[in-house]
Write a protein that holds these residues in place. Sequence first.
Motif, PDB file in Angstrom:
ATOM      1  N   ILE A   1       0.851  -1.196   0.000  1.00 40.28           N
ATOM      2  CA  ILE A   1       0.000   0.000   0.000  1.00 40.28           C
ATOM      3  C   ILE A   1       0.885   1.244   0.000  1.00 40.28           C
ATOM      4  CG2 ILE A   1      -0.222   0.217   2.534  1.00 40.28           C
ATOM      5  CD1 ILE A   1      -3.294   0.667   2.040  1.00 40.28           C
TER       6      ILE A   1
ATOM      7  N   VAL B   1       4.899  -6.705   0.069  1.00 43.13           N
ATOM      8  CA  VAL B   1       5.830  -5.584   0.031  1.00 43.13           C
ATOM      9  C   VAL B   1       5.512  -4.606   1.148  1.00 43.13           C
ATOM     10  CG1 VAL B   1       6.818  -3.789  -1.455  1.00 43.13           C
ATOM     11  CG2 VAL B   1       5.810  -5.828  -2.492  1.00 43.13           C
ATOM     12  N   THR B   2       6.365  -4.564   2.135  1.00 43.52           N
ATOM     13  CA  THR B   2       6.191  -3.570   3.198  1.00 43.52           C
ATOM     14  C   THR B   2       7.535  -3.283   3.832  1.00 43.52           C
ATOM     15  OG1 THR B   2       5.306  -3.228   5.426  1.00 43.52           O
ATOM     16  CG2 THR B   2       5.232  -5.490   4.634  1.00 43.52           C
ATOM     17  N   LYS B   3       7.919  -2.029   3.788  1.00 41.59           N
ATOM     18  CA  LYS B   3       9.227  -1.673   4.334  1.00 41.59           C
ATOM     19  C   LYS B   3       9.235  -1.867   5.846  1.00 41.59           C
ATOM     20  CE  LYS B   3      12.970   1.314   4.555  1.00 41.59           C
ATOM     21  NZ  LYS B   3      13.536   2.607   4.442  1.00 41.59           N
ATOM     22  N   SER B   4       8.178  -1.391   6.499  1.00 46.65           N
ATOM     23  CA  SER B   4       8.143  -1.514   7.961  1.00 46.65           C
ATOM     24  C   SER B   4       7.941  -2.975   8.376  1.00 46.65           C
ATOM     25  CB  SER B   4       6.996  -0.671   8.528  1.00 46.65           C
ATOM     26  OG  SER B   4       5.762  -1.149   8.016  1.00 46.65           O
ATOM     27  N   GLY B   5       7.306  -3.743   7.519  1.00 44.92           N
ATOM     28  CA  GLY B   5       7.075  -5.155   7.826  1.00 44.92           C
ATOM     29  C   GLY B   5       5.870  -5.381   8.706  1.00 44.92           C
TER      30      GLY B   5
ATOM     31  N   THR C   1      -1.386  -4.414   4.612  1.00 46.29           N
ATOM     32  CA  THR C   1      -0.568  -5.330   3.814  1.00 46.29           C
ATOM     33  C   THR C   1      -0.476  -6.704   4.479  1.00 46.29           C
ATOM     34  OG1 THR C   1       0.671  -3.455   2.999  1.00 46.29           O
ATOM     35  CG2 THR C   1       1.723  -5.613   2.790  1.00 46.29           C
TER      36      THR C   1
ATOM     37  N   GLY D   1       9.234   4.652   1.442  1.00 46.31           N
ATOM     38  CA  GLY D   1       8.229   4.039   0.567  1.00 46.31           C
ATOM     39  C   GLY D   1       7.974   4.799  -0.720  1.00 46.31           C
TER      40      GLY D   1
ATOM     41  N   GLN E   1       0.939  11.158  -4.265  1.00 53.04           N
ATOM     42  CA  GLN E   1       1.402  10.706  -2.947  1.00 53.04           C
ATOM     43  C   GLN E   1       2.755  11.314  -2.601  1.00 53.04           C
ATOM     44  OE1 GLN E   1       3.371   7.067  -2.441  1.00 53.04           O
ATOM     45  NE2 GLN E   1       3.069   7.031  -0.225  1.00 53.04           N
TER      46      GLN E   1
ATOM     47  N   GLU F   1       2.575  13.553   0.684  1.00 51.08           N
ATOM     48  CA  GLU F   1       3.082  12.973   1.927  1.00 51.08           C
ATOM     49  C   GLU F   1       4.451  13.550   2.290  1.00 51.08           C
ATOM     50  OE1 GLU F   1       1.645   8.859   2.727  1.00 51.08           O
ATOM     51  OE2 GLU F   1       3.743   8.403   3.062  1.00 51.08           O
TER      52      GLU F   1
ATOM     53  N   GLN G   1       6.674  11.016   7.659  1.00 56.52           N
ATOM     54  CA  GLN G   1       5.220  11.142   7.501  1.00 56.52           C
ATOM     55  C   GLN G   1       4.550  10.981   8.862  1.00 56.52           C
ATOM     56  OE1 GLN G   1       6.949   8.914   5.333  1.00 56.52           O
ATOM     57  NE2 GLN G   1       6.972   7.359   6.949  1.00 56.52           N
TER      58      GLN G   1
HETATM   59  O1  PA5 Z   1       5.821   6.666   1.562  1.00 59.80           O
HETATM   60  C1  PA5 Z   1       5.674   6.044   2.576  1.00 59.80           C
HETATM   61  O2  PA5 Z   1       6.590   5.881   3.408  1.00 59.80           O
HETATM   62  C2  PA5 Z   1       4.345   5.368   2.892  1.00 59.80           C
HETATM   63  O3  PA5 Z   1       3.376   5.684   1.945  1.00 59.80           O
HETATM   64  C3  PA5 Z   1       4.511   3.868   2.929  1.00 59.80           C
HETATM   65  O4  PA5 Z   1       4.960   3.409   1.697  1.00 59.80           O
HETATM   66  C4  PA5 Z   1       3.192   3.177   3.288  1.00 59.80           C
HETATM   67  O5  PA5 Z   1       2.691   3.673   4.495  1.00 59.80           O
HETATM   68  C5  PA5 Z   1       3.387   1.680   3.399  1.00 59.80           C
HETATM   69  O6  PA5 Z   1       4.395   1.418   4.312  1.00 59.80           O
HETATM   70  P1  PA5 Z   1       5.116   0.028   4.367  1.00 59.80           P
HETATM   71  O7  PA5 Z   1       5.915  -0.132   3.127  1.00 59.80           O
HETATM   72  O8  PA5 Z   1       5.977   0.093   5.592  1.00 59.80           O
HETATM   73  O9  PA5 Z   1       4.064  -1.012   4.476  1.00 59.80           O
END
Ligand code: PA5
Length: 430
Positions: free
Chosen positions: A77, A135-139, A144, A199, A279, A283, A411
């Motif tokens: 997302i 796919v999620t940076k924070s995990g 997600t 992200g 975005q 953001e 953010q």
């Molecule tokens: O730009 C950003 O940091 C956010 O839009 C993230 O991409 C979003 O909140 C999803 O985060 P994550 O990849 O940790 O699931």
Amino acid sequence: MAEVSFDYTNLIEVEGGITEKELSEITPRLQAAAGKLLEDEPGFMKLPETREYADACLRTAGEIRSSSPTDFIHIGIGGSALGPIALHRALNHPYYNQMPERRGPRIHFAENTDPATLAAILDVAEPEGTWVNVVTKSGSTAETMAGFLVVRGMLASTLGDFGYQHRTIATTDPEEGFLKRIADREDLRTLPIPKDVGGRFSVLSPVGLLPAAVTGLDIDALLRGAAECVREVRERGAEHPAVVGAAMHYLMDTARGRNIRVMMTYADALERVAAWFVQLWAESLGKDGKGSTPHGAVGTTDQHSQLQLYMQGPQDKVIEIVQVEEHPRDLEIPPAYEDLEGVGYLGGHTMAELLNVECDATRRALTEAGRPNATIRLDRISEENLGYLFVALEVQTAIAGSLYGVNAFDQPGVEASKRFTYSRMGRPGY
Ligand code: PA5
């Protein structure tokens, strides 16, 4: 070579436009912002020259493509979805999933929490041939991870408790987070989202590269275009058009009250590039009561929907037209009804010609009505040009952050609602 240019003439020459004096006054601040960016380059600027991510994605895409896959579900997302979707929609056939001769499996983006969409994806995906990329940076993003649990459950029920592991890719922080822990525990394939890339700046990391490679897009060309932009920014600093654009849009907002930036793409294929940019700009800059509001529009469709407002509504907008010189396809308009002057004149022209004439006409009408507008021109929609454009707009956003005096890379405003969600959904500690 990428062919992308930025034209701000109609932000200066339009009635009430930015003056030479304002531009020369902001130049030292712009130079300082560019100097700061280049002195300590943010992670996104290093991605185009980092071979290891492209190689890892090509390897993984190769494994996927050679396994006779039917479907590839990308779950993510925000920044973990918008870039990959923008690339897919810009460069693949609009009906890619239905095309028998497509270059990879069907691709599905589970980019929202809406169960109707995910259920619909599961209606069409064939479990025996489905791959999942979570796919999620924070995990730990709830949307997600919930989507992942649902898809994992579906695959496990067909392939056995652990069968899904061989078809799951975890694209996440290389060292930490819950998804990384799951990947370690279950021995999932992983691709890294570099620590210093947030992200919305991650489209040229494995976040965007893997799905692009899986569908057969040329990620080397994408990175080549991106690297070209990085090199030019290094060479030209505050004189690079993308950097100059940061000052233009900043001045339009802060000195002229044009606090809405409309990106109007004259190509359906670029609609989601505008969504990606919305975005990025929103953001990154919407902080401390500052920032202008980005909005996406499509020409010519929105000429029949929003243009009236842009032409005669409040003087609070900058319209940024994205124009493509040579469209990927064209159709001749056959001559017919030549005795009917309101229709017959169209015959003998082409659809792309009409689209580009309408684009020019909109620009001219806006300018004559004293409505500030800018143009981003691409000679065509290609991997190289998109790579260039992504970096140019990321650089512009980072520089605008310096001008506004905000941190473009965090953010904090989205954290509060996350905490409420966690608490209502029963996450321990919230
Ligand atoms: O730009 C950003 O940091 C956010 O839009 C993230 O991409 C979003 O909140 C999803 O985060 P994550 O990849 O940790 O699931």
